[in-house]
Design a protein around this motif. Structure first.
Motif, short mmCIF file in Angstrom:
data_model
loop_
_atom_site.label_atom_id
_atom_site.label_comp_id
_atom_site.label_asym_id
_atom_site.label_seq_id
_atom_site.Cartn_x
_atom_site.Cartn_y
_atom_site.Cartn_z
N VAL B 98 0.84 -1.20 0.00
CA VAL B 98 0.00 0.00 0.00
C VAL B 98 0.88 1.25 0.00
N LEU B 99 1.88 1.28 0.88
CA LEU B 99 2.74 2.47 0.96
C LEU B 99 3.55 2.66 -0.32
N ARG B 118 6.06 8.61 1.50
CA ARG B 118 7.53 8.53 1.60
C ARG B 118 8.02 8.87 2.99
N ALA B 119 7.33 9.84 3.65
CA ALA B 119 7.72 10.21 5.01
C ALA B 119 7.51 9.02 5.96
N VAL B 120 6.37 8.34 5.82
CA VAL B 120 6.10 7.17 6.68
C VAL B 120 7.17 6.10 6.44
N ARG B 125 11.94 3.11 8.19
CA ARG B 125 13.24 2.61 7.77
C ARG B 125 14.35 3.09 8.70
N SER B 126 14.17 4.32 9.21
CA SER B 126 15.27 4.90 9.99
C SER B 126 15.28 4.39 11.42
N THR B 156 8.61 -3.06 6.59
CA THR B 156 7.66 -2.28 5.80
C THR B 156 8.36 -1.06 5.21
N GLY B 157 9.17 -0.40 6.04
CA GLY B 157 9.88 0.79 5.57
C GLY B 157 10.87 0.48 4.47
N VAL B 158 11.69 -0.56 4.65
CA VAL B 158 12.73 -0.85 3.67
C VAL B 158 12.11 -1.42 2.38
N MET B 159 11.24 -2.43 2.56
CA MET B 159 10.69 -3.09 1.37
C MET B 159 9.77 -2.14 0.60
N GLY B 160 9.01 -1.32 1.35
CA GLY B 160 8.13 -0.35 0.69
C GLY B 160 8.92 0.59 -0.20
N LYS B 161 10.09 1.03 0.29
CA LYS B 161 10.91 1.94 -0.51
C LYS B 161 11.46 1.22 -1.74
#
Lengths: 202, 270
Positions: B98-99, B118-120, B125-126, B156-161
């Protein structure tokens, strides 16, 4: 019917179209010829809404579909799936996840019209260039288009495949569709088009 | 075509070697200075390592031969570690998808939605997965569940990016073609973008599974269960011979997952 009056478009100060007029009646096949930069593609892209014109009027009766030089099918999907996607514009999102039965029937008839019913379940990447372009035309038919705009539809094809695609476009015009094709080969235009419109670079 | 020699003789002289400009020297000096500062701040000292070699020798002497009596327990825990990595990856698929769809310019035209997604993703990720694990341990207690939750959030953060980038790079043509048919944004994403990028997404998913299994080892060290937890216990009890057994099992686990994911990715051609 397609009518374009006084179409203007420039990209970053470079004028590509400056008052372009064109009128094509149903059943007519018009070829656009002209050097690179004369705005042939841009004119077609304005008609279907891929570019926003700076000015001018565009009048399309019915649905305008586009066929591209680089064909732009989804290579990993089957020919039938690609043709079905022509119907997306009239399907609500919840019915478009999987192609509904009635649309598949219609898409199958469109594939049959371009002579590729037997390749319906092949992935498009496995079809030849000419076959792919005919699938793209079937997609336009599944869109229930009354106007087909073809942007160099045969430039990437070998001569036999080009002839097949040109004959298909002429036949569709014969059935009452409005067909406009950007062509780079004047002899193809003379052999197939009812009328040739020469465009000049601005 | 033949190339004519230059007209004037003065052109024949070999150009002089040019020395690097001042900017290059300044850059080199700055990089050197930062390394000196880092050397001091990290108390980097080869002398200390040489002076302390006996401690390390004792440690090695105690740890060999490995105590293979814990092998069964160790393998069981390794499977838990594998499961943490698996669920952490699988359960992050919906949120990452979704992200990614919202963050990619191929599927979302509204700039504010892209920026928000992108902010989420950047936030998730950070925050390192270990930090997420420490937070979730306070909520659900020590154990593998906290590890799964930590991986779901970070992954979610890494894979989404990574997925959003794969979508960004997808060919524009099929998207334009569907736009002409009157398809809406979600329909274009569903029928043009996703079918095109699916192999890349699957390849990235397997790569993340590989990384997440290794991360779940570290999560075990902070109490999130699995074989990392056993390693931590062995160190605290000074049972270095047990620890070596655990580490050998870890080695096996990492090699197996790495090879399996490489094999599948190769078959996918991604």
């Amino acid at each position: 019917m397609l009518a374009v009056r006084g179409l203007r478009k420039s990209f970053g100060g470079r004028t590509v179209l400056d008052g372009f007029d064109l009128r094509v009646e149903p059943g007519e096949f018009v070829a656009l010829l002209g050097p690179n930069g004369s705005g042939k593609s841009t004119a077609l892209r304005c008609v279907v809404g891929l570019e926003t014109p700076d000015g001018g009027e565009i009048d399309v009766s019915g649905n305008a579909a586009m066929v591209f030089q680089k064909i732009h099918l989804v290579g990993r999907r089957t020919a039938l799936d690609n043709v079905c996607s022509g119907a997306l514009g009239r399907l609500p999102l919840r019915r478009s996840l999987f192609c509904p039965h009635d649309v598949r029937d219609e898409a199958m008839r469109c594939l049959d019209r371009v002579g590729l019913a037997d390749r319906a379940l092949d992935r498009c990447a496995r079809l030849s260039g000419g076959q792919q372009q005919r699938v793209a035309i079937a997609r336009a038919l599944c869109q229930r288009a009354s106007v087909i705009l073809a942007d160099e539809p045969v430039s990437a094809l070998d001569p036999q495949a080009a002839v097949q695609v040109m004959e298909l476009l002429v036949d569709l015009a014969g059935e009452g569709m409005t067909v406009v094709a950007v062509l780079h080969q004047p002899e193809l235009a003379r052999n197939y088009a009812h009328r040739i419109v020469e465009m000049v670079a601005q | 075509m033949t190339l004519a020699p230059s007209q004037s003789n003065t052109m024949r002289t070999v150009p002089r070697r040019r020395w690097p400009s001042a900017a290059v020297w300044v850059t080199v000096a700055v990089i050197l200075a930062v390394h000196v500062l880092a050397w001091q701040a990290t108390e980097f000292s080869p002398a200390a390592l040489i002076a302390g070699w006996e401690g390390m020798a004792d440690f090695l002497a105690e740890s060999l031969p490995p105590d293979l009596s814990v092998l069964g327990k160790s393998l069981e825990a390794a499977v838990i570690t594998l499961y943490i990595g698996l669920l952490g990856t699988t359960f992050s698929i919906p949120s990452a998808l979704v992200l990614a769809l919202l963050a990619s310019r191929a599927t979302t035209s509204a700039a504010w939605a892209q920026q928000a997604a992108r902010a989420v993703l950047s936030f998730l990720r950070s925050v390192p997965d270990v930090v997420f694990a420490l937070i979730f341990v306070t909520a659900v207690g020590l154990g593998p569940f906290a590890g799964v939750l930590a991986l779901v959030f970070h992954n979610t953060g890494v894979m989404g990016k990574l997925w959003a980038e794969a979508m960004d790079e997808s060919d524009r043509g099929p998207r334009d073609a569907l736009r002409v048919t009157g398809a809406s944004g979600p329909q274009i994403a569903l029928h043009a973008v996703l079918p095109t990028v699916l192999p890349s997404l699957a390849g990235l998913l397997l790569y993340r599974l590989d990384v997440n299994v290794r991360s779940s080892l570290v999560l075990g060290l902070v109490g999130a269960g699995g074989i990392g937890f056993l390693i931590n216990q062995s160190i605290k009890l000074f049972r270095f011979d047990e620890m070596v057994t655990h580490i050998l099992v870890v080695l096996l686990l990492v090699v197996v997952v790495d090879q399996a994911s490489a094999l599948v990715r190769k078959r996918l051609g991604a």
